[in-house]
Each structure stands twice: as structure tokens, then as C-alpha cells.
Design a protein around this motif. Structure first.
Motif, short mmCIF file in Angstrom:
data_model
loop_
_atom_site.label_atom_id
_atom_site.label_comp_id
_atom_site.label_asym_id
_atom_site.label_seq_id
_atom_site.Cartn_x
_atom_site.Cartn_y
_atom_site.Cartn_z
N GLY A 1 0.83 -1.20 0.00
CA GLY A 1 0.00 0.00 0.00
C GLY A 1 0.87 1.25 0.00
N ALA A 2 1.91 1.23 0.84
CA ALA A 2 2.81 2.38 0.90
C ALA A 2 3.49 2.59 -0.44
CB ALA A 2 3.85 2.15 1.99
N ARG A 3 3.88 1.48 -1.08
CA ARG A 3 4.56 1.58 -2.38
C ARG A 3 3.62 2.18 -3.42
NH1 ARG A 3 5.62 -1.10 -7.05
NH2 ARG A 3 3.89 -2.51 -6.69
N LEU A 4 2.41 1.64 -3.48
CA LEU A 4 1.44 2.13 -4.46
C LEU A 4 1.11 3.60 -4.21
CD1 LEU A 4 -1.05 -0.85 -4.83
CD2 LEU A 4 0.59 0.02 -6.50
N TYR A 5 1.06 3.97 -2.91
CA TYR A 5 0.77 5.35 -2.55
C TYR A 5 1.82 6.28 -3.16
CZ TYR A 5 -0.02 9.41 0.44
OH TYR A 5 -0.27 10.66 0.91
N VAL A 6 3.08 5.90 -2.98
CA VAL A 6 4.16 6.73 -3.52
C VAL A 6 4.12 6.76 -5.04
CG1 VAL A 6 6.66 6.87 -3.76
CG2 VAL A 6 5.66 6.42 -1.53
N VAL A 7 3.87 5.58 -5.64
CA VAL A 7 3.81 5.52 -7.11
C VAL A 7 2.70 6.43 -7.62
CG1 VAL A 7 3.26 4.01 -9.05
CG2 VAL A 7 4.80 3.21 -7.27
N PHE B 1 12.24 4.75 -5.34
CA PHE B 1 11.24 4.57 -4.29
C PHE B 1 10.63 3.18 -4.36
CE2 PHE B 1 11.22 9.13 -3.61
CZ PHE B 1 11.03 9.18 -2.24
N ASP B 2 10.36 2.76 -5.57
CA ASP B 2 9.76 1.45 -5.80
C ASP B 2 10.64 0.35 -5.19
OD1 ASP B 2 7.42 0.43 -7.28
OD2 ASP B 2 8.97 -0.84 -8.18
N ARG B 3 11.96 0.47 -5.46
CA ARG B 3 12.90 -0.53 -4.96
C ARG B 3 12.93 -0.52 -3.43
NH1 ARG B 3 16.46 0.75 -8.83
NH2 ARG B 3 17.70 2.04 -7.45
N ILE B 4 13.03 0.68 -2.87
CA ILE B 4 13.14 0.79 -1.40
C ILE B 4 11.90 0.19 -0.75
CG2 ILE B 4 13.15 2.42 0.51
CD1 ILE B 4 14.78 4.29 -1.33
N LEU B 5 10.75 0.57 -1.27
CA LEU B 5 9.51 0.15 -0.60
C LEU B 5 9.22 -1.33 -0.81
CD1 LEU B 5 7.59 3.39 -1.27
CD2 LEU B 5 8.06 2.42 0.96
N ARG B 6 9.68 -1.84 -1.96
CA ARG B 6 9.49 -3.28 -2.17
C ARG B 6 10.37 -4.07 -1.20
NH1 ARG B 6 6.98 -5.99 -6.39
NH2 ARG B 6 6.85 -4.20 -7.75
N ALA B 7 11.58 -3.57 -1.00
CA ALA B 7 12.47 -4.22 -0.03
C ALA B 7 11.86 -4.19 1.36
CB ALA B 7 13.83 -3.52 -0.02
N LEU B 8 11.24 -3.05 1.68
CA LEU B 8 10.60 -2.90 2.98
C LEU B 8 9.47 -3.92 3.13
CD1 LEU B 8 10.87 -0.75 5.30
CD2 LEU B 8 8.74 0.17 4.41
N TYR C 1 -7.98 4.05 6.64
CA TYR C 1 -7.13 4.97 5.88
C TYR C 1 -7.46 4.85 4.40
CZ TYR C 1 -4.52 4.82 10.22
OH TYR C 1 -4.18 4.88 11.53
N PRO C 2 -8.53 5.52 3.97
CA PRO C 2 -8.99 5.33 2.59
C PRO C 2 -7.95 5.77 1.55
CG PRO C 2 -10.52 6.68 3.87
CD PRO C 2 -9.33 6.49 4.70
N SER C 3 -7.05 6.69 1.93
CA SER C 3 -6.10 7.19 0.92
C SER C 3 -4.98 6.19 0.65
CB SER C 3 -5.52 8.53 1.37
OG SER C 3 -4.80 8.34 2.57
N LEU C 4 -4.81 5.20 1.56
CA LEU C 4 -3.74 4.22 1.38
C LEU C 4 -4.28 3.02 0.60
CD1 LEU C 4 -0.78 4.12 2.42
CD2 LEU C 4 -1.61 2.67 4.25
N PRO C 5 -3.73 2.76 -0.58
CA PRO C 5 -4.27 1.65 -1.38
C PRO C 5 -3.75 0.29 -0.89
CG PRO C 5 -2.54 2.76 -2.59
CD PRO C 5 -2.65 3.46 -1.27
N VAL C 6 -4.26 -0.20 0.25
CA VAL C 6 -3.76 -1.47 0.80
C VAL C 6 -4.40 -2.65 0.10
CG1 VAL C 6 -2.95 -0.98 3.13
CG2 VAL C 6 -5.38 -1.03 2.67
#
Lengths: 399, 220
Positions: free
Chosen positions: A44-50, A265-272, A353-358
């Protein structure tokens, strides 16, 4: 034994020790649920940033003042050390490149806006008419900055500012005061929410020259360059670098593409996501140890039954299969319950948290189920072997 | 059918070899009715387990229907147990969580017989042993006599040629014990070899062939 009989025999013996079965399923399902929820959060965090980046505009190349030695953002930039300013002339020069379709300069400051007795602090963004297209913004009322008469004292209000100053009345044509200058309202932005740190609903957009006069400066914070197509992004980047090199006489700007930032960002968040998923998977192996322990107890509780089954014609491998099947059924039931638990957790978070695409990524769901099954079966190898090796004579007499 | 030649069975207790069976040679024909009597520790149960392929002899050979079964591997021995041998125990050894019908069905399930065929056979056995109205009862809801009848029905469900009964009346009162023995004796008329281990001379005396054991030897 026929497979269906093995399954029904195993499920029958699981059902007859209900508490034990439910506890093991609980352990398994918490493990699987944790993997699902945590990876869903990470994803969700990754998609949010994307999404944030793509709402910035498409095919963008960003030009910052200051030079970095390697890719990324230099520490100097973060500290605001700007060796040489980017100017409007630099921005216009970029249009010479054939790979560039539009540019939008940006300069930012904060000021006080007032209308009648009402006033508040706002972030003032100085830009040009092309910003609307480049940033994929939407206009709710009136018009955006004019492409000619750039010095005109006009402004476009964010949705929230308009609401706070004018309520439901139309602000078009009204004069507001920004700092020590007066501006005529010509448009209102549509409500878009937060994007890259600026809430466009709380912005006031004015022409660059007006912003420079307001804040008494001359530089640009950055220039957004829109390439003609996705394929021309590298070309646009090269052109921007060479044009500014020619103008400044040295490489003192940083040009990055949206894709490069996004990929990082994609790489960092995917690792996370992988990391938190891995931590959750540890709880699965704990559930596996629990299953082993309980299966061992089950074997010692059912020594007599095992001896009897051997006397009635079950082979050692048959006994092993029975215990394996029990563990496998338990793991399957546990991981399905865990999946339900996880999805319920994801839904709850999505509601809160509707804004977070989980959403749990499919690979995480598969990995969680797979790990659950594998640990369940792996940790029952020893108990099942122990059951199969029992000496029937000793087992029957309960020794 | 059953042929034991110079069979011995010894256990290592500490650094000593203890003999449970010493040099036993024995032939039992199909439909034979044999009682095994003797004091505790004389080797009756060990001999019975050995014949039932739950145990292996330390030396000597055991052939069943002309085939040396001591040389078979675990899988093959399990098949022989499943097809040819039925067990009846002193403590019934029913699976407590399964109903009477399911206990009787167990050997058929283990043998991989399809469900339809199983149900028919179990129903027949329940009727033969007067348990039709007890089919769905679990062992703890049955009397001792009923439990042993379920156990006998289970032992015969695969139509074995050998029935091994280890003190089948040991946990029953005299009249129920007599009934159980009657049921077992009926089976010998159907060409099933019955080998009965007992302490009770009254029961052992009914067998056509009586074997007495002492210190791991058959003494006549």
C-alpha cells in the motif's frame, strides 16, 4: 488406503480433539494473517508513492538548481545551497529542444492572504499557464494563469482557500491581498488533495513574475519539463543538460527523470515489504514448531490406536501418511482461516485509511500459504516417523 | 497352513539374553481350534504376536500357506495381516472416538475397499452379531459383551483364515465370556483357524487341540 479415506480418517481424528485442533489453527492463521496484513501495508505504501508520482504529471523531467555527483538528490540541495539560480530565461530556453513539449517553472513562498476581514497563511506557487497541463491539474471555476501578460496581478485559488475566504460565493473577479500586493482572482482549482508534499487545495497560484516581486527574489525552485512522449524522456533530459550547460558554462544543475525517482522509491519500498513479510513469516515457523509439539503429544496419546491400526493391516508408511495428512489438513485449514483473517485486517485498514491503497500482493498471499503448508508438513515429519516406527506389540499393550 | 520350524524369540535385557520362545515347531491346519494355556510369562502372547506378524522370530522360520513370511518387508507383512489374520484382544481395543460401525469398517478402510462394498459388509456383520441397533454407538456407550462382539465383527470383516484371540474373555463376566467363546467357535466351523490364549482351563478345555506352554516351550 484410498486417498479419500485417508483424508476423512484424518479429519475425523482432528475433529475429535477439537480444542487442540482449534488452537493449532489459530497459531497458523495468525501467522498467515500477519504476512498478509504486513505485506498489504508495505505494498500500500509503495502504491501510494507511485500514485503520488504519477499524479505529478507524465513523462516528466525535473530540473533542479545545483549539481550532484551521482544520481539522486545531493545533500547540498537538501540544505538549500544553490550555487547558481535557475531563471525564467533558462526555463524558456529548454523549449528549444525538440523532445520537450511544455515546461512549467515553479517558485514557492509563503505569504498571508486576506479578503475583507478574513486572512490566513498560504503557500504561494509562482508558475506559468502550462503548469495546469504539465501537472495534470484540474480547474473548478474560471480560468488558469494567462499565457500572455505574465506580469498581471492575477491569482488562482486552491479549493480550500476559496472555501475559507468566500464560502459558496463566486470569487471570480474579486480582489484579494497577498502580502503587500493586490491580486484579482481569475480561477479556482478543483479539489485534488495532497501531491508530493503540497496540498494543492491550500495553494494560491500566481504568475512567476508576480511571485518574484512578492518574495523579492528571482530564482526558480525547479523546472518541470514535459517530454513529448515516453520514448523522448532520455532525449529531453540530455537536451536540458546541454542547453543549461551552454547557458551557464558549467554543469551546475541536476536533471532527473520522474522514472528514475520512481524506480528508486519502488525498490526501497518493495524491499521494505519483503522485510516485514519476512518478519511475519517467522511467526509462521513458530506456528510450525507448535504443530510439531502438538503432533508429538498426539502420537504419544494415540500409541494404542497406532498399534491397533498396525494389527488391523496398516503398514508403517500408511501410518506415516495418516499423520502427515492430519498435519496437512490442519495447515490448509489454518492458512485459509489466516487468509480470511488477513483480508479482514486489510479491509479494516482500508476503511480506516482510505487514501492508502492497501491490498495484499498475490505473491505474498501465495508465499504465506506455501510457507504455512510447508512448515506444517515439515514439522510433522518427525512425529509421523515416530508414529510409524512404533513397535505394534509394545504399542498395543500401551507400553 | 501355519508352520513354525525351530522358532525362537529372545530379548536383550541389560547384557542378558532372555528367551520368550525356545525352539518351537508347530503346525496348525485350516479350521483348527487351538487353545494356548500356561502361566504368565510362559510365552503365550509372544507366540500369538509372532503368528500374527506383529513380531519377528529371532531364529527359525515361519511359513504361512507355504510361504516364508518372516522374510517379507513391513509393507508385505501388513498386507498379510490385513488379508489373512484377525485379532481379538482382552481389552477389546476399539477406537474410542469411532462408532461401532466405523470400528468394524476400519480393517476394510485400511485394505482400500471401496465405500459401497464396505457399507454392505459392515451392515451384514452388525446383523450377524446382533449389533444393528448399536451401530452408531461409541464404545463407551456399549456393554463389555457388546464391545467384544464389535471387536470380533471387526476381526472377521476381512474374512481372515486365522483368528488370534488373546484372553478374549479376560475382561468379561462368565456368561458373557461363554457367549463370546460360542461366537468364536462358530467361526471355526467356517474353516477359520482359531488360536485362543487363555488362563481359564474351562475355556481352554473346549478346544479340539490344547497346547500348554512353560518357559517358552510347548510342553504338550
Amino acid at each position: 488406503m484410498r486417498p479419500i479415506d485417508i483424508a476423512s480418517f484424518a479429519s475425523h481424528s482432528l475433529q475429535s480433539s477439537r480444542t487442540r485442533t482449534l488452537l493449532m489453527m489459530l497459531a497458523m492463521s495468525i501467522g498467515v494473517g500477519a504476512v498478509v496484513v504486513l505485506t498489504a501495508l508495505g505494498e500500500g505504501a509503495r502504491l501510494y508513492v507511485v500514485n503520488q508520482f504519477s499524479s505529478l504529471g507524465s513523462n516528466l523531467v525535473l530540473v533542479f538548481p545545483g549539481r550532484t555527483e551521482t544520481a539522486g538528490i545531493s545533500p547540498g540541495m537538501l540544505l538549500g545551497q544553490i550555487p547558481r539560480e535557475l531563471t525564467m530565461e533558462d526555463a524558456r530556453a529548454l523549449l528549444k529542444s525538440r523532445a520537450v513539449s511544455r515546461i512549467a517553472p515553479m517558485t514557492i513562498g509563503s505569504s498571508e492572504i486576506s479578503y475583507g476581514p478574513l486572512n490566513r497563511e498560504v503557500v504561494v506557487l509562482g508558475s506559468t499557464s502550462d503548469l495546469l497541463e504539465v501537472r495534470h491539474m484540474e480547474l473548478a471555476l474560471g480560468q488558469f494563469l494567462p499565457s500572455t501578460h505574465e506580469g498581471e496581478p492575477v491569482c488562482v485559488l486552491g479549493a480550500k482557500i476559496r472555501h475559507e475566504l468566500f464560502g459558496n460565493a463566486s470569487p471570480i473577479g474579486k480582489w484579494v491581498r497577498l502580502g503587500d500586493r493586490r491580486f484579482r482572482v481569475i480561477g479556482v482549482m478543483g479539489s485534488q488533495g495532497e501531491s508530493m508534499g503540497y496540498n494543492t487545495d491550500e495553494l494560491v497560484i500566481v504568475p512567476v513574475s508576480a511571485a518574484h516581486m512578492l518574495f523579492n527574489n528571482s530564482g526558480l525552485l525547479r523546472i518541470l519539463v514535459e517530454a513529448k512522449s515516453r520514448d523522448s524522456i532520455p532525449r529531453a533530459k540530455q537536451d536540458a543538460e546541454s542547453i543549461l550547460l551552454a547557458r551557464h558554462g558549467e554543469r551546475d544543475v541536476t536533471v532527473i527523470t520522474q522514472d528514475a525517482v520512481l524506480a528508486t522509491f519502488d525498490r526501497i519500498l518493495r524491499a521494505l515489504t519483503l522485510a516485514v513479510g519476512g518478519i511475519a513469516a517467522i511467526s509462521l515457523s513458530v506456528a510450525g514448531v507448535l504443530i510439531m509439539n502438538v503432533m508429538l503429544i498426539a502420537v504419544s496419546q494415540r500409541v494404542k490406536e497406532i498399534g491397533l491400526l498396525k494389527a488391523l493391516g496398516a503398514s508403517s508408511s500408511g501410518i506415516r501418511t495418516l499423520f502427515f495428512t492430519e498435519a496437512a489438513l490442519l495447515s490448509i485449514a489454518g492458512s485459509i482461516a489466516g487468509l480470511a483473517l488477513g483480508e479482514a485486517g486489510v479491509l479494516t485498514i482500508a476503511k480506516a485509511y482510505p487514501s492508502l491503497p492497501v491490498t495484499a500482493p498475490w505473491w505474498a498471499v501465495l508465499a504465506a500459504m506455501g510457507t504455512a503448508l510447508a512448515t506444517g508438513i515439515l514439522f510433522s515429519v518427525w512425529p509421523a516417523r515416530r508414529a510409524a516406527r512404533l513397535d505394534p506389540v509394545a504399542a498395543l499393550s500401551g507400553r | 497352513m501355519i508352520s513354525l520350524e525351530h522358532v525362537s524369540r529372545s530379548f536383550a535385557v541389560g547384557d542378558q539374553q532372555v528367551y520368550a520362545l525356545r525352539d518351537i515347531s508347530l503346525d496348525i491346519a485350516a479350521g483348527d481350534y487351538v487353545s494356548l494355556m500356561g502361566p504368565s510369562g510362559s510365552g503365550k502372547s509372544t507366540l500369538l504376536n509372532l503368528i500374527g506378524l506383529l513380531d519377528r522370530p529371532s531364529s527359525g522360520t515361519y511359513s504361512l500357506d507355504g510361504k516364508d513370511v518372516t522374510a517379507l518387508n513391513d509393507e508385505e507383512q501388513a498386507r498379510v495381516r490385513s488379508e489373512k489374520i484377525g485379532f481379538v484382544f482382552q481389552s477389546f481395543n476399539l477406537v474410542p472416538r469411532l462408532t461401532a460401525a466405523m470400528n468394524i469398517e476400519l480393517p476394510l478402510i485400511l485394505a482400500g475397499i471401496p465405500s459401497g462394498k464396505r457399507k454392505a459388509r459392515v451392515e451384514g456383520l452388525l446383523k450377524d452379531y446382533g449389533l444393528s441397533d448399536r451401530a452408531d454407538h461409541r464404545p463407551d456407550q456399549l456393554s463389555g459383551g457388546q464391545r467384544q462382539r464389535v471387536a470380533i465383527a471387526r476381526a472377521t470383516s476381512m474374512h481372515p483364515s486365522i483368528l488370534l484371540a488373546d484372553e478374549p474373555t479376560g475382561n468379561l463376566d462368565q456368561s458373557t465370556g461363554r457367549e463370546v467363546i460360542d461366537l468364536l467357535e462358530i467361526l471355526t466351523e467356517q474353516n477359520v483357524a482359531l488360536i485362543l490364549v487363555t488362563h481359564d482351563p474351562a475355556i481352554g478345555g473346549r478346544a479340539r487341540r490344547q497346547l500348554h506352554m512353560l518357559d517358552g516351550r510347548v510342553i504338550g
